[in-house]
Design an enzyme around this catalytic site. Structure first.
Site, PDB file in Angstrom:
ATOM      1  N   MET A   1      24.505   8.573   2.643  1.00  0.00           N
ATOM      2  CA  MET A   1      24.296   9.891   3.245  1.00  0.00           C
ATOM      3  C   MET A   1      24.510   9.850   4.755  1.00  0.00           C
ATOM      4  O   MET A   1      25.045  10.794   5.345  1.00  0.00           O
ATOM      5  CB  MET A   1      22.887  10.403   2.901  1.00  0.00           C
ATOM      6  CG  MET A   1      22.614  11.817   3.347  1.00  0.00           C
ATOM      7  SD  MET A   1      23.862  12.978   2.767  1.00  0.00           S
ATOM      8  CE  MET A   1      23.104  13.624   1.294  1.00  0.00           C
TER       9      MET A   1
ATOM     10  N   LYS B   1     -17.766  -0.012   5.843  1.00  0.00           N
ATOM     11  CA  LYS B   1     -18.119  -1.047   4.872  1.00  0.00           C
ATOM     12  C   LYS B   1     -19.623  -1.064   4.575  1.00  0.00           C
ATOM     13  O   LYS B   1     -20.040  -1.268   3.426  1.00  0.00           O
ATOM     14  CB  LYS B   1     -17.652  -2.413   5.389  1.00  0.00           C
ATOM     15  CG  LYS B   1     -18.034  -3.537   4.441  1.00  0.00           C
ATOM     16  CD  LYS B   1     -17.168  -4.747   4.572  1.00  0.00           C
ATOM     17  CE  LYS B   1     -17.763  -5.854   3.688  1.00  0.00           C
ATOM     18  NZ  LYS B   1     -16.799  -6.845   3.297  1.00  0.00           N
TER      19      LYS B   1
ATOM     20  N   GLU C   1       0.815  -1.228   0.000  1.00  0.00           N
ATOM     21  CA  GLU C   1       0.000   0.000   0.000  1.00  0.00           C
ATOM     22  C   GLU C   1       0.845   1.273   0.000  1.00  0.00           C
ATOM     23  O   GLU C   1       0.431   2.299  -0.555  1.00  0.00           O
ATOM     24  CB  GLU C   1      -0.959   0.021   1.190  1.00  0.00           C
ATOM     25  CG  GLU C   1      -2.119  -0.958   1.078  1.00  0.00           C
ATOM     26  CD  GLU C   1      -1.788  -2.343   1.626  1.00  0.00           C
ATOM     27  OE1 GLU C   1      -0.602  -2.580   1.954  1.00  0.00           O
ATOM     28  OE2 GLU C   1      -2.705  -3.174   1.725  1.00  0.00           O
TER      29      GLU C   1
ATOM     30  N   PHE D   1     -12.146  -6.739  13.715  1.00  0.00           N
ATOM     31  CA  PHE D   1     -11.052  -7.246  12.899  1.00  0.00           C
ATOM     32  C   PHE D   1     -10.612  -6.165  11.901  1.00  0.00           C
ATOM     33  O   PHE D   1     -11.434  -5.575  11.212  1.00  0.00           O
ATOM     34  CB  PHE D   1     -11.515  -8.506  12.148  1.00  0.00           C
ATOM     35  CG  PHE D   1     -10.475  -9.021  11.176  1.00  0.00           C
ATOM     36  CD1 PHE D   1      -9.245  -9.475  11.629  1.00  0.00           C
ATOM     37  CD2 PHE D   1     -10.727  -9.028   9.807  1.00  0.00           C
ATOM     38  CE1 PHE D   1      -8.281  -9.927  10.737  1.00  0.00           C
ATOM     39  CE2 PHE D   1      -9.774  -9.479   8.910  1.00  0.00           C
ATOM     40  CZ  PHE D   1      -8.545  -9.932   9.373  1.00  0.00           C
ATOM     41  N   GLN D   2      -9.348  -5.916  11.811  1.00  0.00           N
ATOM     42  CA  GLN D   2      -8.745  -4.909  10.921  1.00  0.00           C
ATOM     43  C   GLN D   2      -9.354  -3.522  11.118  1.00  0.00           C
ATOM     44  O   GLN D   2      -9.551  -2.776  10.169  1.00  0.00           O
ATOM     45  CB  GLN D   2      -8.832  -5.350   9.457  1.00  0.00           C
ATOM     46  CG  GLN D   2      -8.000  -6.598   9.198  1.00  0.00           C
ATOM     47  CD  GLN D   2      -7.751  -6.904   7.733  1.00  0.00           C
ATOM     48  OE1 GLN D   2      -8.611  -6.649   6.896  1.00  0.00           O
ATOM     49  NE2 GLN D   2      -6.586  -7.458   7.434  1.00  0.00           N
TER      50      GLN D   2
END
Ligand code: FAD
Ligand code: TPP
Ligand code: MG
Length: 593
Positions: A480, A162, A50, A112-113
């Site tokens: 760096m 949802k 993602e 959940f999630q």
């Protein structure tokens, strides 16, 4: 006709003329993915992580000037997106990020999630919404696009429960912009302030135009160029402004700041009137404000976001407005009042600027001819692409070499993470950039450290046949960080050397691409030519470069712009100029505190 919330969302994105959505599916967005499949309204790019979806959407926005769109699921999908969102936020990039949320009855139940996306994203979005009612969906999408692209652009998150995607309603998308009382960006500068600014510039002895990402975001290259030319002023860019003014023009002094050119940094240090155009006086430019103002200067600051003005350095003439409009006004007044900077002052100033430029701070260091200089790879790439490729970079020394040695011709040609310095952006940026403009060569200048942060996107490149060229300046080090350790931490190389690295050639081949390893300076040009000629292939070029090159000039922490650590060839001689108060340190890397 009744549509599901998911279908309404897809139709709304279509109504916003969305061309690509970068995303990754999951439970909370299953309805949306089903609607995407059924309605087939735009192209979806399935990334492998993602974070990369957001970076690719961000790059699409940087190149096209449109709003980038990404779609992720709830919980880990949303949190994986956060680095991308923060990266876009810091660089003021317009994005709409849609995240799935658990069903509204389950919100707050440790479902959940479930993650509070509105909460966790709040500090790094321009605005965010949680949609719990299908009747709010279209107006929310409309407002999100409006907010993302207007004023100071930025990412907007729409978190959608949802059950909203499952319920039914009539689809009707607002035609006109929605009036948002609390959000009214100011586009036109105050005329009194503009007049004052113009007078101040005309009366200057050592004027300087300092421009930044705001000129790119505001599509104001023509207006900037016209004004700079009209008044005969020297100008310098921030890292984010590169390309907003043609870099081969004599009035351009190069980038300023931590790794800016000698001439640009001394110009800023010694200037008496500074016109800041869409630049936000970042600490990598200003360093310590007290030192920045050591030589008195008047500051005129044009910015669309009032909160950018006088944040780090106080502006004498603040002008809130869109750069394009304000620069047009300034040019009109300059012409109508027949203004000019005193030619004797200007001549003297240019004499100093030219003497600093003559010291050639970006001259390539001497080598024994057996190692590849990373700077040389960038220079050769510029020559072979006629300075016209879209260049993305990751973060580190290679990023600074790209900024210093690729002479950008136009805005939206240079993509990098300036504000956050997010390693891992390079490859997904190249993907989004290519989709936004497939007519250009797209080259990702990266390091062997950074590329491994989103290396999985080689798989996305294969799926969509994205023929980007990955130019890996492989020094075996987190270069760096090693540079700072060498200069400021007694050369203690704590955890910056990679004892093992993958065989990038085999890795590229495993993903279906072409891999090349280049170890000799004499092979650099040939390899680049060969790769660029493969118009339809993604090529990974692993350049084994000098391990210990450093980026110079460098303004160390707490130092002024006149206290640069200079490249070796400049350490021996002094600059010759009447306004030069620079004390070239007889610099020894080991003796820096
Ligand atoms: C390793 C590393 C080294 C770096 N070294 C340097 C360096 O040497 N020099 C350097 O410059 N940077 C350097 N940076 C980048 C630095 O951290 C900042 O990201 C950068 O300086 C900010 O650029 P900017 O001032 O142009 O602002 P941006 O972040 O581009 O912000 C743009 C400004 O313009 C305004 N704006 C937007 N749209 C408009 C509009 N239409 N009209 C008017 N105003 C508008 C915004 O409100 C904002 O204030 C480095 C970063 C890294 C990771
Ligand atoms: C996500 C992230 N983690 C850590 C850093 C700190 N950091 C800045 S540059 C750098 C080294 C980058 O190494 P590499 O990609 O090999 O580039 P090089 O400097 O060697 O050219 C690190 C670790 C960062 N900017 N971003
Ligand atoms: Mg490296």
């Amino acid at each position: 006709m009744q549509l599901s919330g998911a279908q309404i969302l897809v139709q709304s994105l279509k109504a916003e003329n969305v061309e690509y959505v970068f995303g990754y599916p999951g439970g909370a967005v299953l309805e949306i993915y089903d609607a995407l499949f059924q309605l087939n309204k735009f192209k979806h790019i399935l990334v492998r992580h993602e974070q990369a979806a957001i970076h690719a959407a961000d790059a699409y926005a940087r190149v096209s000037g449109k709003v980038g769109v990404a779609l992720v699921t709830s919980g880990p999908g949303a949190t994986n997106a956060l680095t991308g969102i923060a990266t876009a936020y810091s660089d003021s990039i317009p994005l709409v990020v849609i995240s799935g949320q658990v069903g509204s009855p389950a919100i707050g139940t440790d479902a959940f999630q479930e993650i509070d996306m509105v909460g966790v994203s709040r500090p790094c979005v321009k605005h965010n919404f949680l949609v719990k009612n299908i009747d709010d969906l279209t107006t929310t999408v409309k407002k999100a696009f409006q907010i993302a692209r207007s004023g100071r652009p930025g990412p907007v998150v729409i978190d959608i429960a949802k059950d909203v995607t499952q319920s039914m309603a009539k689809f009707s998308y607002p035609q006109e912009d929605i009036f948002i009382r609390s959000y009214q960006p100011v586009l036109n500068g105050h005329i009194g302030q503009i007049k004052k600014a113009v007078q101040m510039l005309a009366a200057a002895k050592r004027p300087l135009v300092y421009f930044g990402g705001g000129v790119v975001l505001g599509n104001a290259t023509d207006e900037l160029t016209e004004f700079v030319k009209l008044a005969g002023l020297p100008c310098t860019a921030t890292l984010m402004g590169l390309g907003a003014y043609p870099s081969d023009d004599r009035q351009y002094l190069g980038m300023l700041g931590m790794h800016g050119t000698y001439e640009a940094n001394l110009a800023m240090h010694n200037a008496d009137v500074v016109l800041a155009v869409g630049a936000r006086f970042d600490d990598r430019v200003v360093s310590v404000p007290a030192k920045f103002l050591e030589k008195p200067k008047k500051i005129i600051h044009i910015d669309i976001d009032p909160s950018s003005i006088s944040k780090r350095v106080r502006a004498d003439v603040p002008i809130v407005g869109d750069v394009k409009n304000v620069l047009r006004e300034m040019a009109a007044i300059w012409k109508s009042q027949n203004l000019q900077v005193n030619s004797q002052h200007l001549e003297k100033w240019w004499h100093s600027l030219e003497s600093w430029r003559a010291r050639d701070c970006l001259r390539l260091p001497e080598t024994d001819g057996n190692v590849i200089l990373p700077q040389m790879v960038v220079k050769t790439l510029a020559e072979l692409t006629d300075n016209d490729a879209i260049i993305t970079s990751d973060v580190g020394q290679h990023q600074m070499f790209a900024a210093q040695f690729y002479p950008f011709r136009r805005p939206r040609q240079w993509l990098n993470s300036g504000g956050q310095g997010t390693m891992g952006v390079g490859l997904p940026y190249a993907m989004g950039a290519y989709l936004a403009d497939p007519s250009k060569d797209v080259c990702c200048i990266t390091g062997e450290g950074s590329i491994q942060m989103n290396i999985q996107e080689l798989s996305t490149c294969f799926q969509y046949r994205l023929p980007v060229k990955i130019i890996c300046l492989n020094n075996g080090y987190l270069g760096m960080v090693r540079q700072w350790q060498e200069l400021y931490y007694g050369e203690r190389e704590s955890e910056t050397y990679f004892d093992s690295l993958p065989d990038f050639v085999k890795l590229a081949e495993a993903y279906g691409h072409v891999g090349m390893r280049i170890e000799k300076p004499s092979d650099v040009e040939g390899a680049l030519r060969e790769a660029l000629a493969m118009k339809d292939r993604c090529v990974f070029l692993d350049f084994i470069t000098d391990k210990k090159q450093n980026v110079f000039p460098m303004v160390g922490n707490g130092k002024g712009l006149d206290e640069m650590v200079l490249p070796l060839h400049m350490r021996e001689t002094k600059a010759d100029s009447d306004v030069n108060d620079v004390n070239d340190r007889d610099y020894d890397t080991r003796s820096v505190p």
